[in-house]
Design a protein around this motif. Sequence first.
Motif, mmCIF file in Angstrom:
data_model
loop_
_atom_site.group_PDB
_atom_site.id
_atom_site.type_symbol
_atom_site.label_atom_id
_atom_site.label_comp_id
_atom_site.label_asym_id
_atom_site.label_seq_id
_atom_site.Cartn_x
_atom_site.Cartn_y
_atom_site.Cartn_z
ATOM 1 N N PHE A 98 36.113 34.969 48.883
ATOM 2 C CA PHE A 98 37.334 35.219 49.769
ATOM 3 C C PHE A 98 38.439 33.857 49.835
ATOM 4 C CE2 PHE A 98 34.907 38.852 51.442
ATOM 5 C CZ PHE A 98 35.939 39.561 51.228
ATOM 6 N N TYR A 158 32.645 39.789 45.513
ATOM 7 C CA TYR A 158 32.954 38.553 46.410
ATOM 8 C C TYR A 158 31.847 37.421 46.282
ATOM 9 C CZ TYR A 158 29.537 40.184 50.061
ATOM 10 O OH TYR A 158 28.454 40.370 50.466
ATOM 11 N N ASP A 161 42.624 38.431 56.635
ATOM 12 C CA ASP A 161 43.264 39.970 56.813
ATOM 13 C C ASP A 161 42.234 41.116 56.661
ATOM 14 O OD1 ASP A 161 45.614 41.602 55.928
ATOM 15 O OD2 ASP A 161 44.367 41.831 53.955
ATOM 16 N N GLU A 186 42.820 33.349 53.874
ATOM 17 C CA GLU A 186 43.674 34.208 54.367
ATOM 18 C C GLU A 186 43.049 35.618 54.088
ATOM 19 O OE1 GLU A 186 44.308 31.517 52.442
ATOM 20 O OE2 GLU A 186 45.407 30.291 54.118
ATOM 21 N N GLU A 187 42.687 35.832 52.977
ATOM 22 C CA GLU A 187 42.052 37.133 52.585
ATOM 23 C C GLU A 187 41.105 37.750 53.539
ATOM 24 O OE1 GLU A 187 42.404 37.379 47.649
ATOM 25 O OE2 GLU A 187 40.691 36.093 48.662
ATOM 26 N N TYR A 214 34.740 45.292 48.203
ATOM 27 C CA TYR A 214 34.177 44.048 48.012
ATOM 28 C C TYR A 214 32.392 44.120 48.012
ATOM 29 C CZ TYR A 214 38.607 42.428 49.529
ATOM 30 O OH TYR A 214 39.872 42.214 49.332
#
Length: 113
Positions: A37, A32, A44, A40-41, A5
């Motif tokens: 993002f 990014y 995670d 959820e990402e 990222y």
Amino acid sequence: MITIYHNPRCTKSREGLCELELLNEPLSIRKYLDEPFTKEELIDVINKLGIKPIELVRTKESIWIENFKNKSLSDSEIIDAMLTYPKLIERPIVVKGNKAVIARPKENINKIL
């Protein structure tokens, strides 16, 4: 597959990318700031990093200081702040499988290889 990222305007992020390119492994580069993002990402990635959301925040950024400093925020509110202002997210983040590191310094990448 390794994912970085990445913010190309950041020196540390560029250094991390150069380090990864030397590995000769499949690499996915995610800018990014251009491709933010999802919630959820981000959750995670935070879980893979094994940190609290505040540990991923660039707390010296003016956005943080002006809008959030000295406020008592829940983890969810901190995540929402990062989603609203992706510039607040520490970089670069390198993910391989179920492991991730903030590659500052770039040598941190070795922890997940």
